[in-house]
Design a protein around this motif. Sequence first.
Motif, PDB file in Angstrom:
ATOM      1  N   GLY A  84       0.815  -1.207   0.000  1.00  0.00           N
ATOM      2  CA  GLY A  84       0.000   0.000   0.000  1.00  0.00           C
ATOM      3  C   GLY A  84       0.848   1.255   0.000  1.00  0.00           C
ATOM      4  N   GLY A  85       1.993   1.212   0.685  1.00  0.00           N
ATOM      5  CA  GLY A  85       2.907   2.343   0.666  1.00  0.00           C
ATOM      6  C   GLY A  85       3.502   2.546  -0.713  1.00  0.00           C
ATOM      7  N   ALA A  86       3.854   1.457  -1.388  1.00  0.00           N
ATOM      8  CA  ALA A  86       4.382   1.555  -2.738  1.00  0.00           C
ATOM      9  C   ALA A  86       3.335   2.131  -3.691  1.00  0.00           C
ATOM     10  CB  ALA A  86       4.833   0.173  -3.216  1.00  0.00           C
ATOM     11  N   MET A  87       2.077   1.721  -3.523  1.00  0.00           N
ATOM     12  CA  MET A  87       1.030   2.268  -4.376  1.00  0.00           C
ATOM     13  C   MET A  87       0.758   3.736  -4.044  1.00  0.00           C
ATOM     14  SD  MET A  87      -0.945   1.912  -6.919  1.00  0.00           S
ATOM     15  CE  MET A  87      -0.911   0.152  -7.286  1.00  0.00           C
ATOM     16  N   ALA A  88       0.893   4.115  -2.771  1.00  0.00           N
ATOM     17  CA  ALA A  88       0.740   5.527  -2.405  1.00  0.00           C
ATOM     18  C   ALA A  88       1.802   6.371  -3.104  1.00  0.00           C
ATOM     19  CB  ALA A  88       0.829   5.691  -0.890  1.00  0.00           C
ATOM     20  N   ALA A  89       3.033   5.861  -3.166  1.00  0.00           N
ATOM     21  CA  ALA A  89       4.101   6.585  -3.858  1.00  0.00           C
ATOM     22  C   ALA A  89       3.774   6.748  -5.338  1.00  0.00           C
ATOM     23  CB  ALA A  89       5.434   5.852  -3.673  1.00  0.00           C
ATOM     24  N   ILE A  90       3.211   5.720  -5.932  1.00  0.00           N
ATOM     25  CA  ILE A  90       2.808   5.798  -7.345  1.00  0.00           C
ATOM     26  C   ILE A  90       1.729   6.854  -7.542  1.00  0.00           C
ATOM     27  CG2 ILE A  90       1.578   4.529  -9.162  1.00  0.00           C
ATOM     28  CD1 ILE A  90       3.113   2.018  -8.206  1.00  0.00           C
ATOM     29  N   LEU A  91       0.734   6.881  -6.649  1.00  0.00           N
ATOM     30  CA  LEU A  91      -0.339   7.864  -6.781  1.00  0.00           C
ATOM     31  C   LEU A  91       0.187   9.285  -6.639  1.00  0.00           C
ATOM     32  CD1 LEU A  91      -3.244   6.136  -4.815  1.00  0.00           C
ATOM     33  CD2 LEU A  91      -3.075   6.481  -7.285  1.00  0.00           C
ATOM     34  N   GLY A  92       1.137   9.493  -5.731  1.00  0.00           N
ATOM     35  CA  GLY A  92       1.719  10.818  -5.602  1.00  0.00           C
ATOM     36  C   GLY A  92       2.434  11.252  -6.869  1.00  0.00           C
ATOM     37  N   ALA A  93       3.132  10.312  -7.523  1.00  0.00           N
ATOM     38  CA  ALA A  93       3.847  10.627  -8.752  1.00  0.00           C
ATOM     39  C   ALA A  93       2.899  10.839  -9.923  1.00  0.00           C
ATOM     40  CB  ALA A  93       4.830   9.501  -9.072  1.00  0.00           C
ATOM     41  N   ALA A  94       1.836  10.032  -9.985  1.00  0.00           N
ATOM     42  CA  ALA A  94       0.923  10.085 -11.131  1.00  0.00           C
ATOM     43  C   ALA A  94      -0.128  11.183 -11.002  1.00  0.00           C
ATOM     44  CB  ALA A  94       0.234   8.728 -11.296  1.00  0.00           C
ATOM     45  N   TYR A  95      -0.482  11.544  -9.770  1.00  0.00           N
ATOM     46  CA  TYR A  95      -1.564  12.511  -9.566  1.00  0.00           C
ATOM     47  C   TYR A  95      -1.155  13.596  -8.562  1.00  0.00           C
ATOM     48  CZ  TYR A  95      -4.435   9.060 -11.986  1.00  0.00           C
ATOM     49  OH  TYR A  95      -4.961   8.190 -12.915  1.00  0.00           O
ATOM     50  N   PRO A  96      -0.107  14.366  -8.866  1.00  0.00           N
ATOM     51  CA  PRO A  96       0.290  15.442  -7.950  1.00  0.00           C
ATOM     52  C   PRO A  96      -0.732  16.567  -7.881  1.00  0.00           C
ATOM     53  CG  PRO A  96       1.530  15.575  -9.997  1.00  0.00           C
ATOM     54  CD  PRO A  96       0.768  14.284 -10.045  1.00  0.00           C
ATOM     55  N   ASP A  97      -1.651  16.610  -8.851  1.00  0.00           N
ATOM     56  CA  ASP A  97      -2.720  17.606  -8.837  1.00  0.00           C
ATOM     57  C   ASP A  97      -3.876  17.189  -7.935  1.00  0.00           C
ATOM     58  OD1 ASP A  97      -3.047  15.468 -10.650  1.00  0.00           O
ATOM     59  OD2 ASP A  97      -4.599  16.547 -11.753  1.00  0.00           O
ATOM     60  N   LEU A  98      -3.887  15.952  -7.479  1.00  0.00           N
ATOM     61  CA  LEU A  98      -4.955  15.433  -6.631  1.00  0.00           C
ATOM     62  C   LEU A  98      -4.493  15.269  -5.190  1.00  0.00           C
ATOM     63  CD1 LEU A  98      -7.815  14.247  -6.319  1.00  0.00           C
ATOM     64  CD2 LEU A  98      -6.892  12.034  -7.089  1.00  0.00           C
ATOM     65  N   TYR A  99      -3.308  14.702  -4.990  1.00  0.00           N
ATOM     66  CA  TYR A  99      -2.803  14.413  -3.642  1.00  0.00           C
ATOM     67  C   TYR A  99      -1.760  15.464  -3.238  1.00  0.00           C
ATOM     68  CZ  TYR A  99      -5.092  10.030  -4.698  1.00  0.00           C
ATOM     69  OH  TYR A  99      -6.030   9.083  -5.061  1.00  0.00           O
ATOM     70  N   ALA A 100      -2.013  16.125  -2.120  1.00  0.00           N
ATOM     71  CA  ALA A 100      -1.142  17.211  -1.678  1.00  0.00           C
ATOM     72  C   ALA A 100       0.127  16.712  -1.011  1.00  0.00           C
ATOM     73  CB  ALA A 100      -1.905  18.124  -0.716  1.00  0.00           C
ATOM     74  N   ALA A 101       0.091  15.522  -0.439  1.00  0.00           N
ATOM     75  CA  ALA A 101       1.260  14.947   0.224  1.00  0.00           C
ATOM     76  C   ALA A 101       1.069  13.440   0.307  1.00  0.00           C
ATOM     77  CB  ALA A 101       1.477  15.549   1.611  1.00  0.00           C
ATOM     78  N   VAL A 102       2.176  12.742   0.542  1.00  0.00           N
ATOM     79  CA  VAL A 102       2.189  11.275   0.508  1.00  0.00           C
ATOM     80  C   VAL A 102       2.865  10.750   1.766  1.00  0.00           C
ATOM     81  CG1 VAL A 102       3.028   9.246  -0.746  1.00  0.00           C
ATOM     82  CG2 VAL A 102       2.283  11.273  -2.018  1.00  0.00           C
ATOM     83  N   GLY A 103       2.341   9.639   2.301  1.00  0.00           N
ATOM     84  CA  GLY A 103       2.966   8.938   3.409  1.00  0.00           C
ATOM     85  C   GLY A 103       3.268   7.499   3.015  1.00  0.00           C
ATOM     86  N   VAL A 104       4.495   7.086   3.151  1.00  0.00           N
ATOM     87  CA  VAL A 104       4.909   5.731   2.758  1.00  0.00           C
ATOM     88  C   VAL A 104       5.518   5.046   3.974  1.00  0.00           C
ATOM     89  CG1 VAL A 104       6.375   4.346   1.248  1.00  0.00           C
ATOM     90  CG2 VAL A 104       5.319   6.448   0.378  1.00  0.00           C
ATOM     91  N   HIS A 105       4.880   3.982   4.441  1.00  0.00           N
ATOM     92  CA  HIS A 105       5.393   3.221   5.582  1.00  0.00           C
ATOM     93  C   HIS A 105       5.851   1.851   5.102  1.00  0.00           C
ATOM     94  CE1 HIS A 105       6.065   1.738   9.543  1.00  0.00           C
ATOM     95  NE2 HIS A 105       5.350   2.665  10.166  1.00  0.00           N
ATOM     96  N   SER A 106       7.147   1.587   5.254  1.00  0.00           N
ATOM     97  CA  SER A 106       7.715   0.278   4.901  1.00  0.00           C
ATOM     98  C   SER A 106       7.435  -0.083   3.450  1.00  0.00           C
ATOM     99  CB  SER A 106       7.158  -0.819   5.824  1.00  0.00           C
ATOM    100  OG  SER A 106       7.293  -0.461   7.176  1.00  0.00           O
ATOM    101  N   GLY A 107       7.491   0.916   2.565  1.00  0.00           N
ATOM    102  CA  GLY A 107       7.165   0.700   1.165  1.00  0.00           C
ATOM    103  C   GLY A 107       8.347   0.949   0.247  1.00  0.00           C
ATOM    104  N   LEU A 108       8.008   1.118  -1.037  1.00  0.00           N
ATOM    105  CA  LEU A 108       9.028   1.304  -2.065  1.00  0.00           C
ATOM    106  C   LEU A 108       8.668   2.496  -2.929  1.00  0.00           C
ATOM    107  CD1 LEU A 108       8.364  -2.055  -1.829  1.00  0.00           C
ATOM    108  CD2 LEU A 108      10.532  -2.076  -3.075  1.00  0.00           C
ATOM    109  N   ALA A 109       9.683   2.996  -3.644  1.00  0.00           N
ATOM    110  CA  ALA A 109       9.501   4.187  -4.462  1.00  0.00           C
ATOM    111  C   ALA A 109       8.726   3.879  -5.734  1.00  0.00           C
ATOM    112  CB  ALA A 109      10.863   4.775  -4.820  1.00  0.00           C
ATOM    113  N   SER A 110       8.083   4.897  -6.256  1.00  0.00           N
ATOM    114  CA  SER A 110       7.451   4.789  -7.563  1.00  0.00           C
ATOM    115  C   SER A 110       8.517   4.471  -8.606  1.00  0.00           C
ATOM    116  CB  SER A 110       6.762   6.108  -7.914  1.00  0.00           C
ATOM    117  OG  SER A 110       6.212   6.058  -9.215  1.00  0.00           O
ATOM    118  N   GLY A 111       8.259   3.443  -9.408  1.00  0.00           N
ATOM    119  CA  GLY A 111       9.233   3.022 -10.408  1.00  0.00           C
ATOM    120  C   GLY A 111      10.291   2.081  -9.889  1.00  0.00           C
TER     121      GLY A 111
END
Length: 361
Positions: free
Chosen positions: A203-230
């Motif tokens: 879920g943290g990895a997917m949160a990172a993806i959403l932050g990268a893909a939709y910066p116009d929608l999500y103002a900030a991102v929290g990643v716990h024990s996850g991985l980077a987008s890409g």
Amino acid sequence: MNPDFQRLMHDATRLVRSGDLAAATATIQAALAGSDTVPSPAPVPPCPGDIVIDVEAREVGEPASERKLLQDLGATYRTAEGEFVSGRSGDGRAERDYRLYVPPQAGERPLPLVVMLHGCTQDPDDFAAGTRMNEAARALGCFVLYPAQSRQANPQGCWNWFKHSHQQRGRGEASMLAAMTRHVMARHDIDPARVYVAGLSAGGAMAAILGAAYPDLYAAVGVHSGLASGAAKDLPTALAAMRSGRTGATSGAHGVPTIVFHGDADGTVHPDNGQHVIRASAGGVDGSPRAHRHQSAGRRNCTQHVHRSSTGDVLAEHWVVHGSGHAWSGGSSKGTYTDPSGPDATQEMLRFFLEHPRRAC
């Protein structure tokens, strides 16, 4: 079930189906009050698609089965604790179930929304219990959306962050989750400048993806024990990134403020991935962040790295929890994958989020 309550709820169901929402609202109010007499119809509430019933907490005493009837009707009634309701949404190509925490302050003013993405083998109820996000959101006045991954889409209930078809704007689960976020925003009084996304592990990895893909929608991102987008494009590269911390993620991406929590004893997702999230998500961070060591009796020690822009604005925070494994720091034992002895990731993420509303273009 009380026969009068059952009869009134049956009448309310019929009224909802016929489109008479004002009469349905009045009927449900009569059921909650224990009366056979239906009062004059209440005004239709301002949120389209929802029946909102405001009652004092002491008046709500129905059994769980009766509360389920209200949820099946699409009704949200507010108590001192808020309400946890169910729904389903998607982007027209895929849909998922979700749970939504509606705080007691809903309707008073536009409120923030936090999207919480569970890890593998978890579900929304488990994740809510383990992170205690609803309790924290109630105190601050935030909606919390918990999308549920289906076992048909992934047998382990993981978000498919490691597949290239789910990593871009307008595609796969990234598109579906963004559409679900907008669906909730359209039906509740949510501040569009304060919409955030966080997750644990997959879920943290997917949160990172959403932050990268939709910066116009999500103002900030929290990643716990996850991985980077890409970090990966398929299962083999995902396993390699999880084991070694070596990823295909690039730095200097979208500049969305990001907070990371990761245990330095994590044996499932290598701790180096936390730094990759900071580099790939926030972008432009300083090479020598200020480190703050946090120590508390009976709690795990941790180091907080604060990354600032050249103008001094906080772009990212990286919390390394010493001795913690693959678990939500400071979580409750009522949920899975939690470390109750760690610093409170839920409180720190909410604090970071509310410090970072999305700036107008």
